[in-house]
Design a protein around this motif. Sequence first.
Motif, mmCIF file in Angstrom:
data_model
loop_
_atom_site.group_PDB
_atom_site.id
_atom_site.type_symbol
_atom_site.label_atom_id
_atom_site.label_comp_id
_atom_site.label_asym_id
_atom_site.label_seq_id
_atom_site.Cartn_x
_atom_site.Cartn_y
_atom_site.Cartn_z
ATOM 1 N N ASP A 57 -7.577 13.357 5.098
ATOM 2 C CA ASP A 57 -7.322 12.617 3.859
ATOM 3 C C ASP A 57 -7.388 13.599 2.690
ATOM 4 O O ASP A 57 -8.463 14.029 2.293
ATOM 5 N N ARG A 103 -9.625 9.834 7.281
ATOM 6 C CA ARG A 103 -9.532 8.382 7.155
ATOM 7 C C ARG A 103 -8.868 7.837 8.411
ATOM 8 O O ARG A 103 -7.923 8.421 8.939
ATOM 9 N N PRO A 110 -4.507 2.415 5.620
ATOM 10 C CA PRO A 110 -5.913 2.522 6.019
ATOM 11 C C PRO A 110 -6.361 1.298 6.824
ATOM 12 O O PRO A 110 -5.845 0.196 6.652
ATOM 13 N N ASP A 114 -11.765 0.218 5.999
ATOM 14 C CA ASP A 114 -11.734 1.456 5.230
ATOM 15 C C ASP A 114 -12.693 2.513 5.789
ATOM 16 O O ASP A 114 -13.588 2.997 5.101
ATOM 17 N N GLN A 116 -13.868 5.946 6.592
ATOM 18 C CA GLN A 116 -13.597 7.267 6.040
ATOM 19 C C GLN A 116 -14.866 8.111 6.131
ATOM 20 O O GLN A 116 -15.961 7.626 5.850
#
Length: 152
Positions: A57, A103, A110, A114, A116
Amino acid sequence: MNASTKTNLLPKIAFTVASIAALAVIVALSSCSTTPQQTIKIPLQSNAGTGYEWVVDGETPSTLQQMDSTTEPQGDEDLAGGPVLTTYTFQSIKEGDGTISFRLERAGTPADDDLQVTYHFTVDKDLHVTFDGSEGTYLEGEEIPTPEIYAQ
C-alpha cells in the motif's frame, strides 16, 4: 650452498614474501569494502478462495528495494480456496528510516474490515536493518507476523 648463491636467493625470497603480503592486503581490503545488504521477508496469510490478497500500500521507502513476492498454499494443496502465504522480500539499499504498508484487497478494493498492517525499519550506514515495530489490523485472532531479517 656458497655465499654467492645465498645472495642470489635473497631478492627472490624477498619478492615472494612481498607478493604474498600484497595479496593478503588486497584480499583483506576487498572483503572490507563490500557492505553486505540485509534481506527482509514479510509473510502475510490470506485465503485463496476469497479473491483477496495482500498488496503493498503506497511506495516502498528509498531505504529498501522490493525484490520479490511469492504465494504458496498452506496445508492441504488439494483444498480449493485454502490458506495461502504471500511472502514479500525486500533488500536494504540505503541508510535511513522506512515504512512498508500492506492492505488486504480484491481487484483494488479494500476488504470490508479494512485489514492493513505497517512495518517500521531503520537501515544503518552498513545496511544492517533493525525492525522497529508494526501496527495495524491483521486477520482476526492473529498477531501481525514478525519479519525475518538476515544477511545475504
